[in-house]
Motif scaffolding. Structure first.
Motif, short mmCIF file in Angstrom:
data_model
loop_
_atom_site.label_atom_id
_atom_site.label_comp_id
_atom_site.label_asym_id
_atom_site.label_seq_id
_atom_site.Cartn_x
_atom_site.Cartn_y
_atom_site.Cartn_z
N ARG A 131 0.91 -1.16 0.00
CA ARG A 131 0.00 0.00 0.00
C ARG A 131 0.94 1.20 0.00
O ARG A 131 1.33 1.68 1.07
N THR A 141 -10.45 -5.50 -6.47
CA THR A 141 -10.71 -5.21 -5.06
C THR A 141 -11.96 -5.95 -4.60
O THR A 141 -12.96 -5.97 -5.32
N ILE A 142 -11.86 -6.54 -3.43
CA ILE A 142 -13.06 -7.18 -2.89
C ILE A 142 -14.12 -6.13 -2.58
O ILE A 142 -15.30 -6.43 -2.54
N ASP A 143 -13.70 -4.89 -2.37
CA ASP A 143 -14.64 -3.84 -1.93
C ASP A 143 -15.64 -3.45 -3.03
O ASP A 143 -16.66 -2.85 -2.74
N MET A 154 -15.89 -6.60 5.74
CA MET A 154 -15.00 -5.53 5.22
C MET A 154 -15.71 -4.65 4.19
O MET A 154 -16.87 -4.87 3.86
N GLY A 155 -14.96 -3.72 3.61
CA GLY A 155 -15.49 -2.91 2.52
C GLY A 155 -15.30 -1.41 2.70
O GLY A 155 -15.77 -0.62 1.89
N ARG A 156 -14.64 -1.05 3.79
CA ARG A 156 -14.37 0.38 4.06
C ARG A 156 -15.61 1.24 4.00
O ARG A 156 -16.54 1.03 4.74
N GLU A 212 -17.74 -2.93 8.38
CA GLU A 212 -16.67 -2.40 9.24
C GLU A 212 -16.68 -0.87 9.24
O GLU A 212 -16.20 -0.24 10.17
N ARG A 234 -11.17 -12.41 1.89
CA ARG A 234 -10.43 -12.08 0.66
C ARG A 234 -9.39 -13.14 0.28
O ARG A 234 -8.75 -13.02 -0.75
#
Ligand code: F6P
Length: 413
Positions: A79, A141-143, A189-191, A246, A303
């Protein structure tokens, strides 16, 4: 082609990020690339000239088949945010010197919206300095929060995992509850986008009631309303399971996970580590209802579970990689591959490219019309969108009864 290819993987891994890598490698080989290099740990490794020759590890098509069945980023991820070009020309000169040293013609970066910043910066610099290398992003991205593309490789597999685990958690939770229910909060997850959490709704069917409530970051979280709803469920049901993102936050912007202390870690792109909201919520629920509670954080599992990846997702990730190479070959640069789905009844996908400036650092949220009026579930429009993405499976290769993986330790030459 005259020169060589380099590929990097960046950001949070997915179950299918290596399928995109496999797609680029296959296309490069079919089209006569002499050398295919990999950045070890993305652009961060590239800056240190930590570069590997992929041909040392992946020789036969059978290696590509195993790569597709391998979770995590085969090349290593990072990152890492490149500095602004202005004032940091030396960093960019150095990167282009490395590219020239390795005779790189096509540069591919597999990543999400933060990672596409790297493609944007490098292609902008190349354009301004008459450099001929081509830069193409491959979505990952999983998001599922990348704009323009219908969906993102990695999402379908994470959604399949979430829906499957949700079914299994609900089954387990329904075992008890003769007197009082156990209240289970599952953190996903997923911001700042609720795509992954919404996938909990896919669990609902003839053999599963689905979660009782779904809370997404798109809707400001109202603690009092939440506790009132849970209290009613606790009094009327023998099992209660709730899915929460999350990234749920109060109307004043505070993340629910921060109410319990939360983690202080902030990454290079300014993202706080979001973790712990299920624990915060179960403590409040226990106080209000007196019921037994359980907080489950799917965390990394959602993920990296390639053993139950969606076949649709694996194939699309591969095709995105392959299409990225074809795009570079026809002269595209400063673009990302995007998927278009013209028809969801007879599900078909086409692969195009789109200007990276419209994609880098932009987050796509769930449309408000796909969320129920009271903000506690998703509706038919989401289900129609997501259902085709989780279809099909690819059986792992097994060794000692466990899925077999390809790693950088498996050097062939
Ligand atoms: O970007 C994908 C993602 O999985 C997010 O959903 C999550 O918030 C984040 O990565 C976690 O990242 P890390 O593993 O670096 O803590």
């Amino acid at each position: 082609m005259k020169g060589n290819v380099i590929i990097g993987q960046s950001g949070g891994p997915t179950a299918v990020i290596n399928s995109s890598l496999a797609g680029i490698i296959k296309a490069a080989r079919v089209n006569g690339a002499e050398k295919i290099y990999g950045m070890h740990h993305g652009i961060e490794g590239f800056l240190k000239e930590d570069i590997i020759d992929i041909g040392d590890y992946i020789v036969e098509d059978s290696d590509l088949a195993l790569l597709k069945r391998t979770p995590s980023a085969f090349l290593g991820s990072c990152r890492y945010k490149l500095p602004e070009i202005n004032g940091h020309e030396d960093v960019y000169e150095k990167m282009f010197e490395i590219m020239e040293k390795y005779n790189i013609e096509y540069f591919f970066y597999i990543g999400g919206n933060d990672s596409m910043d790297t493609i944007k910066a490098l292609s902008d610099y190349a354009l301004a300095h008459d450099k001929t290398q081509r830069f193409v992003g491959v979505p990952k991205t999983i998001d599922n929060d990348l704009p323009i593309t219908d969906h993102t490789p990695g999402y379908g597999s994470a959604a399949k995992f979430i829906a499957t685990m949700m079914k299994e958690v609900i089954r387990d939770n329904e075992s008890f509850g003769a007197s009082k229910p156990t209240i289970c909060v599952v953190e996903i997850m997923g911001r700042h986008a609720g795509w992954l959490t919404a996938a909990a709704a896919l669990s609902k069917g003839d053999d599963c009631s689905g979660p009782d409530l779904i809370y997404l970051p798109e809707i400001p979280f109202d603690m009092d309303d939440f506790l009132a709803r849970v209290k009613v469920l606790a009094e009327t049901k023998s099992s209660v399971v709730i899915a929460v993102s999350e990234g749920i936050a109060l109307a004043d912007g505070r993340f629910v996970c921060e109410l319990g202390g939360g983690a202080d870690y902030v990454d290079a792109f300014g993202h706080k580590q979001l973790s712990g909201c299920a624990t915060v919520l179960t403590q409040r629920i226990a106080d209000v209802t007196g019921c037994k509670t359980r907080a489950i954080e799917f965390s990394t599992l959602q993920r990296c579970s390639t053993h139950m990846a969606s076949r649709t997702d694996i194939d699309e990730a591969y095709n995105c990689g392959y299409s990225a190479f074809k795009a570079a070959q026809r002269g595209d640069t400063g673009v990302m591959v995007v998927m278009r789905v013209p028809d969801r009844e007879v599900y078909t996908v086409s692969y195009e490219t789109f200007d990276i400036h419209e994609i880098a650092n932009v987050e796509k949220k769930i449309p408000r019309e796909w969320i129920t009026k009271d903000g506690t579930y998703v509706n038919e429009r989401y289900l129609k969108y997501a259902s085709p993405l989780i279809l099909g499976a690819l059986t792992p290769y097994f060794t000692r009864g466990l899925p077999k993986h390809l790693t950088l330790k498996n050097k062939k030459k």
